[in-house]
Write a protein that holds these residues in place. Structure first.
Motif, PDB file in Angstrom:
ATOM      1  N   SER A  99      27.813  21.603 103.936  1.00 53.44           N
ATOM      2  CA  SER A  99      28.836  21.088 103.035  1.00 53.44           C
ATOM      3  C   SER A  99      28.807  21.819 101.690  1.00 53.44           C
ATOM      4  CB  SER A  99      28.631  19.589 102.812  1.00 53.44           C
ATOM      5  OG  SER A  99      29.616  19.083 101.949  1.00 53.44           O
ATOM      6  N   ILE A 100      27.623  22.060 101.179  1.00 49.74           N
ATOM      7  CA  ILE A 100      27.497  22.774  99.898  1.00 49.74           C
ATOM      8  C   ILE A 100      28.028  24.194 100.034  1.00 49.74           C
ATOM      9  CG2 ILE A 100      25.799  23.771  98.302  1.00 49.74           C
ATOM     10  CD1 ILE A 100      24.240  21.104  98.635  1.00 49.74           C
TER      11      ILE A 100
ATOM     12  N   ALA B 152      29.913  29.913  93.756  1.00 50.13           N
ATOM     13  CA  ALA B 152      28.518  30.063  93.323  1.00 50.13           C
ATOM     14  C   ALA B 152      27.617  29.995  94.552  1.00 50.13           C
ATOM     15  CB  ALA B 152      28.135  28.957  92.348  1.00 50.13           C
ATOM     16  N   THR B 153      26.438  30.566  94.432  1.00 48.99           N
ATOM     17  CA  THR B 153      25.453  30.508  95.508  1.00 48.99           C
ATOM     18  C   THR B 153      24.483  29.381  95.185  1.00 48.99           C
ATOM     19  OG1 THR B 153      25.656  32.882  95.809  1.00 48.99           O
ATOM     20  CG2 THR B 153      23.750  31.831  96.816  1.00 48.99           C
ATOM     21  N   VAL B 154      24.858  28.179  95.607  1.00 49.83           N
ATOM     22  CA  VAL B 154      24.019  27.003  95.393  1.00 49.83           C
ATOM     23  C   VAL B 154      23.086  26.887  96.592  1.00 49.83           C
ATOM     24  CG1 VAL B 154      24.018  24.492  95.115  1.00 49.83           C
ATOM     25  CG2 VAL B 154      25.813  25.865  94.046  1.00 49.83           C
ATOM     26  N   ARG B 155      21.817  26.638  96.316  1.00 54.44           N
ATOM     27  CA  ARG B 155      20.827  26.544  97.391  1.00 54.44           C
ATOM     28  C   ARG B 155      20.247  25.142  97.445  1.00 54.44           C
ATOM     29  NH1 ARG B 155      16.416  29.948  95.997  1.00 54.44           N
ATOM     30  NH2 ARG B 155      17.073  29.670  93.852  1.00 54.44           N
TER      31      ARG B 155
ATOM     32  N   TYR C 244      19.329  24.233  93.738  1.00 57.87           N
ATOM     33  CA  TYR C 244      19.145  25.343  92.812  1.00 57.87           C
ATOM     34  C   TYR C 244      20.494  25.965  92.451  1.00 57.87           C
ATOM     35  CZ  TYR C 244      14.333  25.327  94.548  1.00 57.87           C
ATOM     36  OH  TYR C 244      13.065  24.960  94.912  1.00 57.87           O
ATOM     37  N   ASP C 245      20.596  26.434  91.237  1.00 62.11           N
ATOM     38  CA  ASP C 245      21.692  27.287  90.787  1.00 62.11           C
ATOM     39  C   ASP C 245      23.060  26.618  90.846  1.00 62.11           C
ATOM     40  OD1 ASP C 245      19.728  29.211  90.428  1.00 62.11           O
ATOM     41  OD2 ASP C 245      20.015  30.032  92.427  1.00 62.11           O
ATOM     42  N   VAL C 246      23.130  25.365  90.423  1.00 62.39           N
ATOM     43  CA  VAL C 246      24.408  24.663  90.351  1.00 62.39           C
ATOM     44  C   VAL C 246      24.985  24.874  88.957  1.00 62.39           C
ATOM     45  CG1 VAL C 246      25.586  22.442  90.540  1.00 62.39           C
ATOM     46  CG2 VAL C 246      23.555  22.899  91.938  1.00 62.39           C
TER      47      VAL C 246
ATOM     48  N   MET D 124      29.701  20.413  88.500  1.00 64.80           N
ATOM     49  CA  MET D 124      28.963  19.220  88.918  1.00 64.80           C
ATOM     50  C   MET D 124      29.832  18.272  89.742  1.00 64.80           C
ATOM     51  SD  MET D 124      25.949  19.821  88.043  1.00 64.80           S
ATOM     52  CE  MET D 124      25.052  18.313  88.187  1.00 64.80           C
ATOM     53  N   GLU D 125      31.101  18.158  89.418  1.00 67.26           N
ATOM     54  CA  GLU D 125      31.988  17.291  90.201  1.00 67.26           C
ATOM     55  C   GLU D 125      32.127  17.827  91.630  1.00 67.26           C
ATOM     56  OE1 GLU D 125      36.515  15.569  90.126  1.00 67.26           O
ATOM     57  OE2 GLU D 125      35.528  16.005  88.215  1.00 67.26           O
ATOM     58  N   ARG D 126      32.211  19.141  91.750  1.00 66.09           N
ATOM     59  CA  ARG D 126      32.279  19.772  93.075  1.00 66.09           C
ATOM     60  C   ARG D 126      30.984  19.485  93.852  1.00 66.09           C
ATOM     61  NH1 ARG D 126      35.479  23.954  94.817  1.00 66.09           N
ATOM     62  NH2 ARG D 126      36.121  24.324  92.673  1.00 66.09           N
ATOM     63  N   LEU D 127      29.851  19.497  93.160  1.00 63.64           N
ATOM     64  CA  LEU D 127      28.573  19.195  93.801  1.00 63.64           C
ATOM     65  C   LEU D 127      28.558  17.771  94.342  1.00 63.64           C
ATOM     66  CD1 LEU D 127      25.619  19.834  94.533  1.00 63.64           C
ATOM     67  CD2 LEU D 127      25.010  19.034  92.246  1.00 63.64           C
TER      68      LEU D 127
END
Length: 98
Positions: A38-39, A47-50, A65-67, A72-75
């Motif tokens: 999902s991320i 972005a490359t969120v891990r 990592y790396d948000v 943040m709303e997308r997260l």
């Protein structure tokens, strides 16, 4: 400083290797895969969120990592979608039950 013999080093490293890492529960591993997927979908080309899942004292812990702060709303949306995701087999069972 004391000297260490080669065989002592080998025995020590072998003992550490044999302990291995504590594995996370299968259900937690599946959930973390849904979250990672999902991320990746929500942050594609942004972005490359891990996401990392690990076991500590019998509990599964998740680290992100790396948000980017502005995303943040997308997260939150990605995490909600990942928590709501279910394996195809479970979705098929629910449809049949309805």
């Amino acid at each position: 400083m004391s000297e260490c013999f080669v065989d002592e080093v080998r025995r020590t490293t072998r003992a550490v290797r044999s302990r291995g890492k504590a594995r996370i529960a299968v259900t937690d591993a599946v959930r973390s895969l849904f979250l990672k997927d999902s991320i990746e979908q929500h942050f594609k080309d942004i972005a490359t969120v891990r996401l990392n899942a690990r076991n500590q004292d019998g509990k599964t812990l998740v680290t992100l990592y790396d948000v980017p702060v502005e995303e943040m709303e997308r997260l939150v949306q990605a995490l909600q979608a990942g928590m709501e995701a279910q394996p195809a087999s479970l979705r098929a069972e629910k449809k049949q039950a309805a």
